[in-house]
Design an enzyme around this catalytic site. Sequence first.
Site, PDB file in Angstrom:
ATOM      1  CB  ALA A  72      -0.864  -0.371   1.066  1.00  0.00           C
ATOM      2  CD  GLU A  73       4.915   4.459   3.663  1.00  0.00           C
ATOM      3  OE1 GLU A  73       5.631   4.949   3.827  1.00  0.00           O
ATOM      4  OE2 GLU A  73       4.505   3.257   4.896  1.00  0.00           O
ATOM      5  CB  ALA A  74       5.476   0.407  -2.203  1.00  0.00           C
TER       6      ALA A  74
END
Length: 154
Positions: free
Chosen positions: A53-55
């Site tokens: 998700a963060e990437a």
Amino acid sequence: MDRRREDLDGALTTFGFEIDEVSPEKVSGHMEVREKCCQPYKVLHGGVTALIAEAIASIGGHVASPEKRRVAGVNLSISHVKSAKLGDYVVAEATPLSVGKTIQVWDVRFWKCDSSTSDVKTLISSARLTLLCNLPVPESHRKVGDIINSYAKL
């Protein structure tokens, strides 16, 4: 292994996640849940989902940033509503909710798909990432933006 993919985000490559689309409006990709992505009960580890998700939201944040500045996650919230087990096919999609000069907010959703048809999707996780998006790009990392932009449909 495609070196360009690994240069884009080595952690994603480690878990077998492949980027399908990069644009200022959406970043998407897919993976098959592998052994190295699982917790001991052979279900997708929530930390792997959070990493993805963060990437992908950060990749989208960079592409959506008007000046293509460096971005950094400052808050990640994720809810896991169903599980994906070893061997399941999972797709993820990040879309911007707000794109400002300083702050961006991205929504990321994960679905497991029926292996017989990609039309049947079950939501497994939903995340929201807040990005600081006005950071300078260090001279030694200028080519990172070029790598991200080479994937983008601008």
